[in-house]
Design an enzyme around this catalytic site. Sequence first.
Site, mmCIF file in Angstrom:
data_model
loop_
_atom_site.group_PDB
_atom_site.id
_atom_site.type_symbol
_atom_site.label_atom_id
_atom_site.label_comp_id
_atom_site.label_asym_id
_atom_site.label_seq_id
_atom_site.Cartn_x
_atom_site.Cartn_y
_atom_site.Cartn_z
ATOM 1 N N LYS A 25 0.842 -1.203 0.000
ATOM 2 C CA LYS A 25 0.000 0.000 0.000
ATOM 3 C C LYS A 25 0.877 1.252 0.000
ATOM 4 C CE LYS A 25 -3.841 -2.442 2.085
ATOM 5 N NZ LYS A 25 -4.532 -2.875 3.304
ATOM 6 N N GLN B 158 -4.606 -1.491 9.521
ATOM 7 C CA GLN B 158 -4.523 -2.821 8.908
ATOM 8 C C GLN B 158 -5.156 -3.871 9.829
ATOM 9 O OE1 GLN B 158 -3.232 -3.493 5.710
ATOM 10 N NE2 GLN B 158 -4.132 -5.491 6.112
ATOM 11 N N ASP C 157 -11.046 2.818 4.084
ATOM 12 C CA ASP C 157 -11.422 1.410 3.925
ATOM 13 C C ASP C 157 -12.940 1.271 3.786
ATOM 14 O OD1 ASP C 157 -9.373 -0.417 3.701
ATOM 15 O OD2 ASP C 157 -9.006 -0.543 5.861
#
Length: 282
Positions: free
Chosen positions: A50, A94, A117
């Site tokens: 990422k 994460q 997200d």
Amino acid sequence: MSAVILDGKAIAASIRQEIKQEIESKGIKCGLAVVLVGEDEASKVYVKNKIKACSDVGIKSYAYYLQKTAEEDELLQLIDALNNDSNIHGILVQLPLPSHINEKKIISAINPQKDVDGFCAENMGKLFLGETDVLAPCTPSGIIEILKRSNIEISGKHAVIVGRSNIVGKPAAFMMLRENATVTIAHSKTKDLKSITSLADILIVAVGKQELIDASMVKKGAVVIDVGIHRTEQGLKGDVKFGEVSKIASAITPVPGGVGPMTIAMLLQNTLKAAKALMEKQ
Ligand code: NDP
């Protein structure tokens, strides 16, 4: 009949290029904070990918590594600081988090406008309401992009989604509904799965069971989207038996190179979207 291979890698590359061009041409300042708690090897790789993807398109990334013993409060304080930092437009924690940390509490602490997200209740709720101006979860957004950019008609089609997780199955179902598909959701308690999957014009499989879907479960000419990722000695495999299903489907995503690369491209797109929305407010 042999299916068209839906090349997620190539589609993701063109989306990344579009993002890069927009950032450069408009001089947009865009910052993504990536938070990793602990030493999970797979998570470390995801975070590294990422960060690299951000730098390739001109998004500044800020990485925060916390020990796996970090207290929930420490993470909440970090999120609070990032929520209030004007250089940060997107916050990604994460997952999975160590078991002593309440994931739900952490996700809901993120400012919904920075929730790239798309996991928080506000963004999920907007999706449920059919709103388009929303930071939507990246993997299902990637699925919709693959279909649209491959000129696959969604409206009026029967979409069967196998899997109802909060990060893939459920949001994918609402996004397909928003695109006017007729949607059926199947899951582990579904009886006679084959009788349902074989009705699908568009079959989206996100179950996490290697090669669960075989050719006998797929209608001739269906479009098949395989979300599953399984690391095996023969390389990555999906939730679909690619070899036999690709002989009867009209189009299919491969694993690797299908949905996977789209997820990161959508994360970059969400970060840019969040940056533009936050800039407009200033
Ligand atoms: P989850 O384990 O959270 O959810 C799996 C879903 O599949 C559940 O709803 C479960 O039903 C259902 N299911 C399990 N077994 C069966 C079965 N035999 N028949 C029908 N339904 C079943 O997984 P995720 O949604 O997080 O991920 C799914 C897969 O996608 C995994 O392989 C994961 O690695 C991959 N993935 C890939 C991404 C990418 O970028 N390509 C991103 C995210 C995930 P129930 O709810 O009843 O338990």
